[in-house]
Every structure is written in structure tokens, then in C-alpha cells.
Design an enzyme around this catalytic site. Structure first.
Site, PDB file in Angstrom:
ATOM      1  N   LYS A  22     -22.852  67.756  34.824  1.00 50.64           N
ATOM      2  CA  LYS A  22     -24.201  67.561  35.372  1.00 50.64           C
ATOM      3  C   LYS A  22     -25.135  68.684  34.912  1.00 50.64           C
ATOM      4  O   LYS A  22     -26.244  68.427  34.453  1.00 50.64           O
ATOM      5  CB  LYS A  22     -24.131  67.548  36.905  1.00 50.64           C
ATOM      6  CG  LYS A  22     -25.479  67.612  37.573  1.00 50.64           C
ATOM      7  CD  LYS A  22     -25.374  67.569  39.078  1.00 50.64           C
ATOM      8  CE  LYS A  22     -25.226  68.919  39.748  1.00 50.64           C
ATOM      9  NZ  LYS A  22     -26.438  69.761  39.757  1.00 50.64           N
ATOM     10  N   ASN A  23     -24.654  69.930  35.044  1.00 50.88           N
ATOM     11  CA  ASN A  23     -25.545  71.061  34.781  1.00 50.88           C
ATOM     12  C   ASN A  23     -25.819  71.293  33.296  1.00 50.88           C
ATOM     13  O   ASN A  23     -26.610  72.162  32.940  1.00 50.88           O
ATOM     14  CB  ASN A  23     -24.999  72.347  35.425  1.00 50.88           C
ATOM     15  CG  ASN A  23     -25.183  72.328  36.935  1.00 50.88           C
ATOM     16  OD1 ASN A  23     -25.817  71.413  37.481  1.00 50.88           O
ATOM     17  ND2 ASN A  23     -24.634  73.331  37.608  1.00 50.88           N
ATOM     18  N   CYS A 117     -34.616  75.743  49.953  1.00 48.40           N
ATOM     19  CA  CYS A 117     -33.466  74.899  49.678  1.00 48.40           C
ATOM     20  C   CYS A 117     -32.353  75.325  50.595  1.00 48.40           C
ATOM     21  O   CYS A 117     -32.314  76.463  51.058  1.00 48.40           O
ATOM     22  CB  CYS A 117     -33.113  75.083  48.213  1.00 48.40           C
ATOM     23  SG  CYS A 117     -31.426  74.833  47.783  1.00 48.40           S
ATOM     24  N   ARG A 122     -34.072  80.564  46.586  1.00 50.50           N
ATOM     25  CA  ARG A 122     -34.076  80.109  45.189  1.00 50.50           C
ATOM     26  C   ARG A 122     -35.467  80.046  44.549  1.00 50.50           C
ATOM     27  O   ARG A 122     -35.975  78.980  44.214  1.00 50.50           O
ATOM     28  CB  ARG A 122     -33.406  78.734  45.067  1.00 50.50           C
ATOM     29  CG  ARG A 122     -31.947  78.771  45.408  1.00 50.50           C
ATOM     30  CD  ARG A 122     -31.341  77.401  45.300  1.00 50.50           C
ATOM     31  NE  ARG A 122     -30.613  77.206  44.067  1.00 50.50           N
ATOM     32  CZ  ARG A 122     -30.008  76.069  43.748  1.00 50.50           C
ATOM     33  NH1 ARG A 122     -30.069  75.039  44.529  1.00 50.50           N
ATOM     34  NH2 ARG A 122     -29.338  75.974  42.627  1.00 50.50           N
ATOM     35  N   ASP A 308     -20.369  77.798  42.414  1.00 48.64           N
ATOM     36  CA  ASP A 308     -20.217  76.359  42.672  1.00 48.64           C
ATOM     37  C   ASP A 308     -18.781  75.962  43.023  1.00 48.64           C
ATOM     38  O   ASP A 308     -18.521  74.782  43.302  1.00 48.64           O
ATOM     39  CB  ASP A 308     -20.705  75.545  41.454  1.00 48.64           C
ATOM     40  CG  ASP A 308     -22.221  75.498  41.369  1.00 48.64           C
ATOM     41  OD1 ASP A 308     -22.886  75.926  42.329  1.00 48.64           O
ATOM     42  OD2 ASP A 308     -22.739  75.030  40.334  1.00 48.64           O
ATOM     43  N   ARG A 400     -25.111  63.147  44.372  1.00 48.88           N
ATOM     44  CA  ARG A 400     -25.967  63.868  43.420  1.00 48.88           C
ATOM     45  C   ARG A 400     -25.129  64.481  42.302  1.00 48.88           C
ATOM     46  O   ARG A 400     -25.613  64.643  41.184  1.00 48.88           O
ATOM     47  CB  ARG A 400     -26.718  65.002  44.139  1.00 48.88           C
ATOM     48  CG  ARG A 400     -27.899  64.542  44.960  1.00 48.88           C
ATOM     49  CD  ARG A 400     -28.686  65.751  45.430  1.00 48.88           C
ATOM     50  NE  ARG A 400     -28.773  66.711  44.351  1.00 48.88           N
ATOM     51  CZ  ARG A 400     -28.648  68.026  44.494  1.00 48.88           C
ATOM     52  NH1 ARG A 400     -28.458  68.562  45.674  1.00 48.88           N
ATOM     53  NH2 ARG A 400     -28.733  68.824  43.452  1.00 48.88           N
TER      54      ARG A 400
HETATM   55  C1  UD1 Z   1     -27.780  76.836  38.527  1.00 46.00           C
HETATM   56  C2  UD1 Z   1     -26.922  75.610  38.757  1.00 46.00           C
HETATM   57  C3  UD1 Z   1     -26.225  75.709  40.111  1.00 46.00           C
HETATM   58  C4  UD1 Z   1     -25.450  77.025  40.236  1.00 46.00           C
HETATM   59  C5  UD1 Z   1     -26.344  78.207  39.863  1.00 46.00           C
HETATM   60  C6  UD1 Z   1     -25.571  79.513  39.778  1.00 46.00           C
HETATM   61  C7  UD1 Z   1     -28.085  73.900  37.497  1.00 46.00           C
HETATM   62  C8  UD1 Z   1     -28.908  72.663  37.497  1.00 46.00           C
HETATM   63  N1  UD1 Z   1     -27.775  74.440  38.683  1.00 46.00           N
HETATM   64  O1  UD1 Z   1     -28.787  76.854  39.529  1.00 46.00           O
HETATM   65  O2  UD1 Z   1     -25.350  74.604  40.234  1.00 46.00           O
HETATM   66  O3  UD1 Z   1     -25.020  77.183  41.549  1.00 46.00           O
HETATM   67  O4  UD1 Z   1     -26.971  77.998  38.584  1.00 46.00           O
HETATM   68  O5  UD1 Z   1     -24.527  79.415  38.868  1.00 46.00           O
HETATM   69  O6  UD1 Z   1     -27.670  74.376  36.453  1.00 46.00           O
HETATM   70  N2  UD1 Z   1     -33.354  83.616  41.127  1.00 46.00           N
HETATM   71  C9  UD1 Z   1     -34.504  84.343  41.353  1.00 46.00           C
HETATM   72  N3  UD1 Z   1     -35.644  84.019  40.644  1.00 46.00           N
HETATM   73  C10 UD1 Z   1     -35.663  83.013  39.719  1.00 46.00           C
HETATM   74  C11 UD1 Z   1     -34.485  82.298  39.488  1.00 46.00           C
HETATM   75  C12 UD1 Z   1     -33.338  82.612  40.208  1.00 46.00           C
HETATM   76  O7  UD1 Z   1     -34.518  85.251  42.178  1.00 46.00           O
HETATM   77  O8  UD1 Z   1     -36.722  82.778  39.107  1.00 46.00           O
HETATM   78  C13 UD1 Z   1     -32.117  83.932  41.889  1.00 46.00           C
HETATM   79  C14 UD1 Z   1     -31.654  82.797  42.805  1.00 46.00           C
HETATM   80  O9  UD1 Z   1     -32.299  82.803  44.043  1.00 46.00           O
HETATM   81  C15 UD1 Z   1     -30.163  83.079  42.916  1.00 46.00           C
HETATM   82  C16 UD1 Z   1     -29.812  83.660  41.546  1.00 46.00           C
HETATM   83  O10 UD1 Z   1     -31.053  84.070  40.965  1.00 46.00           O
HETATM   84  O11 UD1 Z   1     -29.918  84.037  43.912  1.00 46.00           O
HETATM   85  C17 UD1 Z   1     -29.114  82.706  40.602  1.00 46.00           C
HETATM   86  O12 UD1 Z   1     -29.804  81.494  40.578  1.00 46.00           O
HETATM   87  P1  UD1 Z   1     -29.897  80.568  39.282  1.00 46.00           P
HETATM   88  O13 UD1 Z   1     -28.877  80.967  38.296  1.00 46.00           O
HETATM   89  O14 UD1 Z   1     -31.322  80.525  38.832  1.00 46.00           O
HETATM   90  O15 UD1 Z   1     -29.519  79.148  39.879  1.00 46.00           O
HETATM   91  P2  UD1 Z   1     -30.065  77.778  39.365  1.00 46.00           P
HETATM   92  O16 UD1 Z   1     -30.399  77.897  37.920  1.00 46.00           O
HETATM   93  O17 UD1 Z   1     -31.089  77.243  40.306  1.00 46.00           O
END
Ligand code: UD1
Length: 421
Positions: A22-23, A117, A122, A308, A400
Site C-alpha cells: 500500500k505505502n 489523526c 502528524r 506499523d 483501508r
Molecule cells: C508513513 C506511512 C505510515 C507509517 C509512517 C512511519 C505512508 C502512506 N504511510 O506515514 O504507514 O506509519 O510513515 O513509518 O507511507 N512529521 C512531522 N512533520 C512532517 C511530517 C512528519 O513532524 O511534516 C512527524 C510525524 O508526526 C511523525 C514522524 O514525523 O511523528 C514520522 O511521520 P512520517 O514518516 O511523515 O509518517 P507518514 O509519512 O505520514
């Protein structure tokens, strides 16, 4: 809302084919927005998040053609809108992945802000700051991110925190920017790597793939004739079925997967007492009917233990021998499954970002509620080991991210059925 009824106590056994990730599928479908030529994407999993992405692209005017094997042909030459509306973004945060490609190719994007969320705040500040450093003008108004740029310019970006979709958004934007972008502290998740390979096949020039420094030479245009790309297998789906087999003392062989991207998970399953053997594209796990031993894990970005898989390992620890300590370092508030597991008799204590699980002899069935995608998987796993029939409500979260979960578990011998509302 559909529900699942699961009667626990059967040792899972048999073979299963793992679906595409999915990711990886989500960013790759978003990346097709960068291509001037149609692209065929294969090994797409059958999931709600994929349907949402297709609807999102379709509303922008992208032509999508799906065959019965879930190969999707995507043609973005007919695009008429650069907007990701609230009603789609709110059901899938990953919609933010269209921001970078739209802005880089069309100079304009309007994407609803994802908002809070269930598993923490996030934010998307790292995505936005990176694009602004590349020259984008960004405003947030009426709940939407409005981004504009004549042409993005390559630059050096040091990401404040490792972010998976943030790295993906910036890498896609940089692929069509003017000049070179250096992305430091980039995420190294296999799905990020899969996207980078896909972009290179499309004509991009990305090096450092698989490391935390990505160097992206911007191209003037992207797209090649007859590109057919196959999505990599889903390592989280793989890990989830392995834990499901382990908690029931069972024996399974998972095919069409990638053991080389599951090191941290396979190591912990071995520590829990499983016999794990692997080939190039398969993994076999045998618990020989034994009760698992409790394991301690600490989540962190790849190649460390994935957040995950955290909820599934808490489920495993609930009935294991001994005490397992699970520390979550990636997301705040990602322990929503704990309360539900406690309702089934689990002994878990929460101390800030740590869950201390003391294995009990048995869990008992109770009506429980799915709260987010991976939390739901942990509840299904617990139900497979519990005494009696567990009713899992709000399973739209599971749909999902898990392709035909009840068919796949039934194939391994589980007693599971979906009750439509
Ligand atoms: C992706 C995955 C999700 C997985 C996560 C961590 C997808 C579609 N989803 O989510 O399944 O659990 O990676 O491996 O690929 N953060 C910030 N600012 C930002 C972006 C992130 O502070 O602009 C923080 C988030 O709050 C979190 C951390 O960084 O604490 C990691 O998040 P991130 O890797 O961005 O998760 P996703 O990409 O949303």
C-alpha cells in the site's frame, strides 16, 4: 458498518500470497502525475486507500483503466484540476502526496490540510518548508494548502525529522525542478526506495537510493513509452500474517514477499520462539504449537523495527510467556489498541510512550472496536488467539490497508466471517 466475527483457537496453517505494498502504491500512483506518457502499474493491492487515490486522480481529470488483475493504466495528459478536496483527504492523509507532483509539473496545487489523526498530530510542516525552500509560494486558507511556483529550484534540504511521505513529496517535486536537490536525513523505507526506482524508470535522475542522502538532478520533462512498473510486496501485510500465525502456534508459508526488507521483524519473531526460514521471495514460519515468548521492541525509522508492526507485537505479547516492553518512538498516541486488548483480558501498563505487557494464559472474546489501520490488525490477531467469538467493529480501518483479510485468514484455516451492516 461491516463487522468481523472471529472465533479463536485454531492454529493457522497453509500458504498465502502477499499483495503489493500500500505505502508504495500510493506515492507511485501520485508520481504518475509527473509523467507526460501513460504508465501501467502492476501488483496494486485491492484496498480502500487505492480506491480513494484513484478517485482523487480521476477528479483531477486523470484517465485510469483497471484490469481484472489490478494493473492500472494511468494517463495524466488530460488533467483539468489541481485540487485534492477535503472529503477525500480527510479519509486518507496520504492524499498530501499529490502536492509535490502537481506543483512541480503544473505550477499550482490546492490540497486540503489533513488535520489531526487518531495516531498523533502528524503535521506536514516538513513537506511545506521543503517546497518553500525550493521557491514555492504557499498559503493556508480555508483549510487548504495553496501552492504556486513558476518552476521549482533545486537546493539542499536537511529534513528536521525522518518523514516517509515528506521525503516522497520532496523527491517527486525535485525530479522536475531546475537543478540539483540534495535531500539529507531522508527516509530509507523500502517504499521510498521503490518510488525512487519508479521515478528513475520514468526518466528521473536520482542517486543515493536506499541511503539517507538522496541527490536528485531535476529533469525538464518526465515520461517514457511503454513503462510497466510492478509495486514491491507489502512488508507490513507480511509481518501481520507472520504474527497471526505465531500467536496461534501455527505454521505458514508466505509467497511473493521480500524477506530482505523484514530483518528487524523476522529477528523478533525468532526471539519469540518461531522457526523462520526464507528464500528469495518467500518466508516460512513454524511455531510447532508452542506458546510465544515475550519480546521487547523499540520502533524507529527503517531499517529499525517499524511502527506499523508495533500493535501486532503488543497483541503477540499479550499471551506470551514473560514480560515484553514495547517503546513507540515514531508517533505519539499510537496505543489506541491497548484499551481494547485490555477488554479481552490483556495485562498491559502504559507509561508515556512505553507499553509493558505481561503475558496472560488466555484472552477471552469481547466486542471490540478498530481505531486505526494497524491497531485493527492487532485486534484481529488477538481474536485469533482468544477463547470464544470476538466481534470486531469499525473494520473499515482494516479495509483501508489489508487486501481481502477475511479470505486470506480463512485460507489459513481461521474461523472468520464478515457481517455486513
Ligand atoms: C508513513 C506511512 C505510515 C507509517 C509512517 C512511519 C505512508 C502512506 N504511510 O506515514 O504507514 O506509519 O510513515 O513509518 O507511507 N512529521 C512531522 N512533520 C512532517 C511530517 C512528519 O513532524 O511534516 C512527524 C510525524 O508526526 C511523525 C514522524 O514525523 O511523528 C514520522 O511521520 P512520517 O514518516 O511523515 O509518517 P507518514 O509519512 O505520514
Amino acid at each position: 458498518m461491516d463487522k468481523l466475527i472471529i472465533t479463536g483457537g485454531t492454529q493457522l496453517s497453509g500458504e498465502l500470497r502477499i499483495s503489493g505494498a500500500k505505502n508504495a502504491a500510493l506515492p507511485i500512483l501520485a508520481a504518475t502525475l509527473l509523467s507526460e506518457k501513460p504508465i501501467m502499474v502492476g501488483n496494486i493491492p485491492h484496498l480502500h486507500d487505492i480506491t480513494t487515490t484513484m478517485e482523487l486522480l480521476g477528479r483531477m481529470g486523470v484517465h485510469l483503466l483497471v484490469d481484472e488483475k489490478m494493473n492500472i493504466e494511468v494517463d495524466s495528459s488530460s488533467i483539468t484540476s489541481y485540487e485534492a478536496p477535503y472529503e477525500l483527504v480527510r479519509t486518507m492523509r496520504a492524499s498530501i502526496l499529490v502536492l509535490g507532483p502537481l506543483l512541480a509539473r503544473f505550477g499550482e496545487a490546492h490540497v486540503s490540510l489533513p488535520g489531526g489523526c487518531a495516531i498523533g498530530t502528524r503535521p506536514v510542516d516538513i513537506h511545506l518548508n521543503g517546497l518553500m525552500k525550493m521557491g514555492a509560494e504557499i498559503t493556508v486558507e480555508g483549510g487548504y494548502i495553496h501552492a504556486r511556483a513558476k518552476r521549482l529550484k533545486g537546493c539542499r534540504l536537511v529534513l528536521e525529522q525522518v518523514t516517509v511521505t515528506g521525503t516522497e513529496n520532496l523527491m517527486m517535486a525535485a525530479a522536475l525542478a531546475e537543478g540539483t536537490t540534495i535531500l539529507e536525513n531522508a527516509a530509507k523505507e523500502p517504499e521510498v526506495t521503490d518510488l525512487a526506482h519508479f521515478l528513475n524508470k520514468m526518466g528521473a535522475n536520482i542517486s543515493g537510493i536506499g541511503s539517507d542522502v538522496l541527490v536528485i538532478e531535476g529533469a525538464d520533462r518526465l515520461g517514457v513509452d511503454n513503462l510497466h512498473y510492478t509495486i514491491l510486496p507489502d512488508r507490513i501485510e507480511t509481518g501481520t500474517y507472520l504474527v497471526a500465525a505465531a500467536i496461534t502456534g501455527g505454521s505458514v508459508k508466505l509467497k511473493n514477499t521480500r524477506p530482505d526488507i523484514l530483518d528487524a521483524v523476522l529477528e523478533k519473531l525468532t526471539e519469540a520462539g518461531a522457526d523462520v526460514t526464507t528464500g528469495d521471495d518467500w518466508i516460512k514460519l513454524d511455531m510447532h504449537g508452542k506458546r510465544p515468548k515475550a519480546v521487547s521492541v523499540r520502533t524507529a525509522p527503517y531499517p529499525a523495527f517499524p511502527t506499523d508492526m508495533q500493535a501486532q507485537f503488543i497483541a503477540l505479547n499479550t499471551v506470551a510467556e514473560g514480560v515484553g516492553i514495547i517503546t513507540e518512538t515514531v508517533f505519539e498516541n499510537r496505543f489506541m489498541h491497548v484499551q481494547e486488548l485490555q477488554r479481552m483480558g490483556a495485562d498491559i501498563k502504559l507509561e508515556s510512550n512505553t507499553a509493558i505487557c505481561t503475558g496472560v494464559n488466555k484472552l477471552t472474546a469481547a466486542p471490540i472496536m478498530a481505531t486505526d489501520l494497524r491497531a485493527s490488525a492487532s485486534l484481529v490477531i488477538a481474536a485469533l488467539a482468544a477463547e470464544g467469538s470476538t466481534l470486531v467493529d469499525r473494520i473499515y480501518h482494516i479495509d483501508r490497508g489489508y487486501d481481502h483479510i477475511e479470505e486470506k485468514l480463512a485460507q489459513l484455516g481461521a474461523t472468520i466471517r464478515r457481517v455486513p451492516n
